[in-house]
Structure formats: structure tokens, C-alpha cells
Design a protein around this motif. Structure first.
Motif, PDB file in Angstrom:
ATOM      1  N   PRO A  52       0.822  -1.224   0.000  1.00  5.41           N
ATOM      2  CA  PRO A  52       0.000   0.000   0.000  1.00  5.41           C
ATOM      3  C   PRO A  52       0.849   1.263   0.000  1.00  5.41           C
ATOM      4  N   ARG A  53       0.310   2.319  -0.592  1.00  5.48           N
ATOM      5  CA  ARG A  53       0.979   3.611  -0.653  1.00  5.48           C
ATOM      6  C   ARG A  53       0.095   4.655   0.017  1.00  5.48           C
ATOM      7  N   ILE A  54       0.726   5.652   0.634  1.00 10.18           N
ATOM      8  CA  ILE A  54      -0.018   6.734   1.284  1.00 10.18           C
ATOM      9  C   ILE A  54       0.106   7.984   0.429  1.00 10.18           C
ATOM     10  N   GLU A  55      -1.002   8.537   0.067  1.00 11.62           N
ATOM     11  CA  GLU A  55      -1.011   9.792  -0.679  1.00 11.62           C
ATOM     12  C   GLU A  55      -1.409  10.911   0.290  1.00 11.62           C
ATOM     13  N   GLY A  56      -0.688  12.014   0.268  1.00 15.17           N
ATOM     14  CA  GLY A  56      -1.033  13.128   1.152  1.00 15.17           C
ATOM     15  C   GLY A  56      -0.402  12.995   2.522  1.00 15.17           C
ATOM     16  N   ARG A  57      -0.951  13.719   3.496  1.00 15.55           N
ATOM     17  CA  ARG A  57      -0.370  13.758   4.847  1.00 15.55           C
ATOM     18  C   ARG A  57      -0.668  12.468   5.600  1.00 15.55           C
TER      19      ARG A  57
END
Length: 678
Positions: A472-477
Motif C-alpha cells: 500500500p501507498r499513502i497519498e497526502g499527509r
């Protein structure tokens, strides 16, 4: 024979050193406790608020100084190991002599973690005790934005609660930064510090060289744009955080001159490290270009990876419009105390390998606060003889990751990757070619996932896609999606084991769960060891030695070590006999060295794809598979930890687990067998 002679000489040196320190350290400068200290900038802040403080700083004639001796100086030179005991000894002298400091940096950064983890001290009590002795000088801390004083993102309410407790305990100025200059993270920290009533000093972390037209990524326009956003967000003071000492004098004039022209009424504060030896020249250039405050450390704790010398800056500006107003004889007294005290911490010295300033920092860009800890990590991983290789690999790792801003925790990502490369004899092209089969350090994987924010210019490709695959990848803060921490439940859970828990302990546990638990267990068993003299704390008393320990005002314990039993008990303990205030006593102490057994762990066969070995020395802190599990290529097998560096060992191939050849908490060397597949 050689080793015996070495040990004899080592003991003799330590005996002489102990005598010298016992005789000499008692002569620290003293102040009359009945004399009220002069007023300082803290009175303006407490009586009129942060805006009035900022205005007074901007209107001040002459250059103001922040003293980093109580925090960043010893973090950079002595691996953050200076104890509260030694800080409090000199505090009365500081409050009477240096009342006109802009601030004293004495908290935050790595001090919070190290106090709990290695010094067995409560960082909150350290702050509280210093505040009692230094009521007039603003205290300053380093806040890692949405990371607070940790290495990861926390729920927003944790950061807000932390700042609230910090102000209540005595903190004044919050230097807020983000390890990637990622504004959403930075602004969370600013808002938390501001809401708590603190002075917000938003910091832009400096990298590259604005005076070099060939270095285009971090140019002057880049810094001016970030400054605009921080001013809009309501910072009281603007800081430039030159964590690696890359700000050359010419670049300093350009950057500070441009900021001063754009913000004539805003206080500007500059932080640097003297790693290259250029620090004094750069800080003088900043002052001449319009900076209001620069960071210094007292002379005997300055230079190298620390800050520029206080005495040198003061002397250089005497009799000029930028005169600091401080007197060199008093600085010399202050320096003499730290010169004596520093010898106690010799095992933690950065001068083990670094004897002078080194301009190779302009190539490797290692932050001053990381340099010493990186050395200790290298030695713990068996790379002590390859530290020059680690420094070169640091520059290569930085480029592999996209030339990122490097300061905690992003600097840890680069450092972990550099040591991983040296440990496994990997060149940059090897990393790119083998990325899909390598078990990268956990910090590297999490950075690429977006756990600490979004880097300027984006993540490096194709490295990111190769390492993460379908992770999984986190986009944003990152903290934006985290649920608020339930402090009430956390306190209830802790109270079951520690009935006398305080809100400050709960806050520590919210930031460092395992480290705080270990500290609380230690504290319950042994009590407040911060009352011991530093030599006794670090190496213990010698047989026949008498020493005193003042546990509170008017209550001093006299202790004399009498003998240590030769025979071990069945539990591997030795009986130690001593006198406590003249009364004979004894205790059983676990002899960890004598209890060790030689264990030979099988090595993985590199030619056998069915065997997976440890990519680095470390302790097994988590096992993710069991015999019979069917796994895919890239499946996490175990997690290893060494000196705060964690590595997720992944399977290089698909298969079925035949045996798990490591157990929880087992200490492994590089290439020790972890898993066998079939």
C-alpha cells in the motif's frame, strides 16, 4: 599477552582519569542562590505573549545567540548521552551569566528518546528541573512537525497534547520543522505549538547550495516559496535549519539577504553545524545579511559536528554594531566546566574517527546530529572499519532516493540504506537491478510508501515500484487518516502495571511505547539513577571506593563498595557487599557476561535459494511466518532490529516454509540462517 597489557593500560588510564575528574569537577562555577537572576527575554514572552517577544527580538541591537550546549551540541558530539545531573550543575551559572540569550536549546530532538532509552531518565523531569534553576532565559526545543519527538507520524491529538504538556512543564520556543520540508506535516506542528501558547519558530531545512547554479533542485526560489507559506501560517520567527552545515558564506548572504528584503519585520534565526569548519564564517555572513539570531555552542562543546564556537562569534563582533554584549571571561568559565565534564563521556565521542573539520560534508551531506549515531550504528553492525565506505554510500543512497532533504527521520532512511549497501556490498546499480529481491531496511520501505510525507520532486522511480510492488501507498499527509489516540484507555492500561503513572508518562508511552515501558520497569526496580555522579552511573564504583548520592535536599546517602563474591548463584547472580550510611548490606546482581553461553548458529548457504539468511546483525523482534505456510516472493519473514534500525527480511522466492530457524529475541549475525523453504 597483547590484550592483557592493553587491559592493564586501559585500567591505569581510567584510574588516573577518575582521580582527575573527582578532584577537578567539583570546581564548577557557582552562583549565590539568594541573588535573583537578571531578567531576560522570557519575561517579555510570559508577560506580553509571543508576538511581543518576536517584536523585541527584531528590535534588539546587536546579534542574539541561542546556546545549543544543553541539546544539539552534545547530541552531535557525544551521541546525546549527557545526563541531567551534569546539566543541572551548571544551570545556576548560566541563568546569572547569560540572561540575554535569545534562548537555550535544551530539549526535543533525540534527547527525549535517549533520556528514556539509555540514561534511564524522565525527559519531563529534566525539563522541569532545569526550569526551576533557569527561570529567566527562554527554553527552546526541536519539534519534528507531525512526528513530534519521534521517528514516525502520530495522530494529530498526540502532537497537540505533547505541545500542551511541554508548555506546562516549562518549554517556550518550538523550532518546528519537517524532515522533507513537507508543508502539511510542518503546519500541524506549528498549529499545535501555537495553540499551546508557545513561540512558533518555523524552520526550513536547508540542502543543496543556492550559490551554485549547477545545483538546481533546491534553489533560492524554492526557499522563498516555503518561507511565504510559513509566514502565511503565522510563524512568530522564521528559521533556516542547516542541519549538515552546507550553508556556505556566499549562499548565506544570498539566502538571508533575500529573506530580510522580503520580510523586514520578521525575526530570522539561523542554525548550522561546523562539520566543514566553515560555520563561524557562515554565521557572521548571516548576521551581516540581516539575521537576528544564530546558534552557537560554548567553546569546549563547539566545532566539528556541533555548532560554531560561542567565544569566537562573540570576539569577532566585539566593538561592532552587531556586538553580542557577552564577556569572554565568563564564556571561558562556562567552557572550562564543559571541558572537564566532556571527558566523562569519552566513549561516546565523535572524535573517535573525526579529529578535525571535514569538507567532505559538502559531498555526503550527513547531518551533524546524525554523524555520531551513524558511527555507533556502523560499529554495532560490524562496519566500524568501513565508516568511510558508509559515508560514501550515504551520498549514493541519497541520490537513489531522489536527493531528499536529510534530517530526522528522513536522514535515518538514507543512513539505513547506506549501511545496508555497505553491509551487503551493493553498488547503486546493484540496488536498482536487485530491488525486487532485496530485504530493504524497514525505514526505507516506509519512506517509499509515504509514511513520513511526500518528498519535493516526488518519489524515485523505478526504485519505488520495484521495492513496493503491491504494497500500500499513502497519498497526502500520513497523520490525516490516523484515528485519535485514546489517552484515557492508554492510561488505564498502563495503570494496571504501573499504579503511580503520571500524564507525562502516558505521553511518553504514546510516543515510544516499548522504550517507555522498559524505562518504567527499570525505574520501579532501581529508582531515580539520575542522582548518581556520572562516572559511577557509567562504569560503577570500584571495590573499596566511597561515594555519596544526594537523593533530595538534606538527604545524602554514603555508600562504600566492600566486595564482590567470586561464585555465581544458580541464577547467574553475584552477591555484592557494601555499606550504606555505615550499615553492612548485600544485594544479588545478575552477571550478564558470566551467564553468556557460546552459541553457534548455522549460516545460510548463499547458493541455496531455499535458505534465507540475515542481511545484517540484529535481534529478531517479530516473526511473520510458521512452518507449512505457503508464501509468495517478497513475503515478510522476520523483522530484525539493531540500534533503532529495523529491517524486514523478505522471501526472495515463492515456496513453502519448511522450518523457522530463528526465535523471538534471538541475536543474529549477518548471514545467520533464518528460514528454510521447500
Amino acid at each position: 599477552m597483547h590484550s592483557v597489557l592493553f587491559m592493564v593500560s586501559f585500567i591505569l588510564v581510567n584510574l588516573l582519569l577518575s582521580f582527575f575528574l573527582t578532584e577537578y569537577l567539583a570546581k564548577s562555577p557557582q552562583e549565590d542562590p539568594n541573588v535573583q537572576p537578571p531578567k531576560g527575554f522570557r519575561q517579555i514572552y510570559k508577560e506580553q505573549g509571543p508576538e511581543a517577544f518576536a517584536k523585541a527580538v527584531r528590535n534588539h541591537k546587536g546579534l542574539l545567540l541561542m546556546d545549543t550546549t544543553f541539546r544539539d551540541a552534545h547530541q552531535s558530539l557525544l551521541a546525546t548521552r549527557v545526563r541531567t545531573h551534569d546539566l543541572l550543575k551548571i544551570s545556576p551559572f548560566v541563568t546569572h551569566t547569560f540572561s540575554q540569550l535569545y534562548s537555550m536549546e535544551n530539549w526535543g530532538g533525540a534527547t527525549f528518546d535517549v533520556a528514556l532509552r539509555f540514561l534511564h531518565e524522565c525527559p519531563w523531569e529534566r525539563l522541569e528541573e532545569m526550569r526551576k534553576l533557569i527561570p529567566n532565559i527562554p527554553f527552546q526545543m526541536l519539534l519534528r512537525g507531525a512526528n513530534a519527538v519521534g521517528y514516525t507520524n502520530y495522530p494529530d491529538n498526540v502532537v497537540y497534547k505533547f505541545c500542551e504538556l511541554a508548555v506546562q512543564t516549562g518549554m517556550d520556543v518550538f523550532r518546528v520543522f519537517d524532515s522533507l520540508n513537507y508543508l502539511p506535516n510542518l503546519i500541524v506542528g506549528m498549529e499545535a505549538a501555537g495553540k499551546a501558547g508557545g513561540i512558533v519558530e518555523a524552520a526550513i531545512s536547508y540542502s543543496g547550495d543556492v550559490s551554485n547554479p549547477n545545483k538546481k533542485k533546491y534553489d533560492l526560489n524554492y526557499y522563498l516559496k516555503i518561507a511565504d507559506e510559513l509566514v502565511k501560517a503565522g510563524t512568530h520567527v522564521l528559521a533556516i535549519k542547516d542541519m549538515a552545515g552546507l550553508l556556505k558564506p556566499t549562499a548565506a548572504r544570498m539566502l538571508i539577504g533575500a529573506l530580510r528584503d522580503k520580510y523586514p519585520d520578521l525575526p530570522i534565526h539561523i542554525h548550522t553545524h561546523d562539520t566543514s569548519g566553515n560555520g563561524i564564517a557562515s554565521m557572521l555572513a548571516c548576521a551581516e545579511a540581516g539575521a537576528d539570531v544564530v546558534d552557537v555552542a560554548v567553546d569546549s562543546m563547539s566545532g566539528l559536528t556541533s555548532q560554531p564556537s560561542m567565544g569566537a562569534i562573540v570576539a569577532s563582533l566585539q566593538g561592532t554594531p552587531l556586538d553580542t554584549g557577552f564577556k569572554l571571561p565568563k564564556i571561558s568559565e562556562y567552557s572550562a566546566y564543559w571541558e572537564q565534564t566532556r571527558t566523562l563521556y569519552a566513549p561516546f565521542e565523535c572524535t573517535t574517527t573525526m579529529k578535525s573539520g571535514n569538507a567532505d560534508v559538502y559531498t555526503n551531506e550527513i547531518p551533524g546530529g546524525q554523524y555520531t549515531n551513524l558511527q555507533f550504528q556502523a560499529y554495532s553492525l560490524g562496519l566500524g572499519d568501513f565508516f568511510e565506505d558508509v559515508k560514501k554510500a550515504y551520498a549514493e543512497a541519497n541520490q537513489l532516493l531522489g536527493d531528499i532533504i536529510k534530517v530526522t527521520p528522513s536522514s535515518k532512511v538514507v543512513g539505513d540504506l547506506a549501511q545496508f549497501m555497505v553491509q551487503n556490498k551493493l553498488k547503486p546499480q546493484d540496488v536498482l537491478d536487485k530491488a525486487e529481491e532485496l530485504s530493504f531496511p524497514k525505514s526505507v520501505v516506509e519512506f517509499l510508501q509515504g509514511h513520513i510525507g511526500q518528498p519535493y520532486g516526488g518519489f524515485p522511480e523505478p526504485l519505488r515500484s520495484k521495492v513496493l510492488r503491491d504494497m500500500p501507498r499513502i497519498e497526502g499527509r500520513p497523520g490525516e487518516t490516523l484515528a485519535p489516540l485514546d489517552f484515557t484507555k492508554l492510561k488505564q492500561d498502563l495503570t494496571e502495571t504501573f499504579p503511580n503513572i503520571t500524564d507525562r508518562d502516558v505521553m511518553s508511552a504514546a510516543l515510544y511505547p516499548q522504550v517507555t515501558n522498559e524505562y518504567l520497569v527499570f525505574n520501579e526496580k532501581y529508582g531515580p539513577v539520575d542522582k548518581l555522579d556520572t562516572r559511577i552511573f557509567l562504569v560503577g564504583p570500584k571495590v573499596g571506593e566511597e561515594f555519596e548520592c544526594t537523593i533530595e535536599k538534606g538527604k545524602t546517602l554514603g555508600i562504600k563498595t566492600l566486595a564482590v563474591a567470586e561464585d555465581l548463584t544458580e541464577n547467574g547472580e553475584r552477591e555484592v557487599f557494601f555499606e550504606l550510611n555505615g550499615t553492612l548490606r548485600s544485594v544479588l546482581i545478575l552477571d550478564k557476561d558470566a551467564g553468556k553461553e557460546m552459541q553457534i548458529h548455522p549460516k545460510a548457504d548463499k547458493a541455496n535459494k531455499k535458505q534465507v539468511g540475515a542481511p545484517m546483525p540484529g535481534t529478531v523482534i517479530d516473526i511473520r511466518v510458521k512452518p507449512g505456510d505457503k508464501i509468495e516472493k517478497g513475503t515478510p519473514l522476520v523483522i530484525l532490529s539493531a540500534m533503532k534500525m529495523e529491517t524486514v527480511v523478505q522471501s526472495p522466492v515463492a515456496g513453502v516454509i519448511k522450518s523457522v530457524d530463528a526465535t523471538l529475541n534471538m541475536k543474529l549475525d549477518a548471514e545467520d540462517l533464518i528460514v528454510t523453504m521447500e
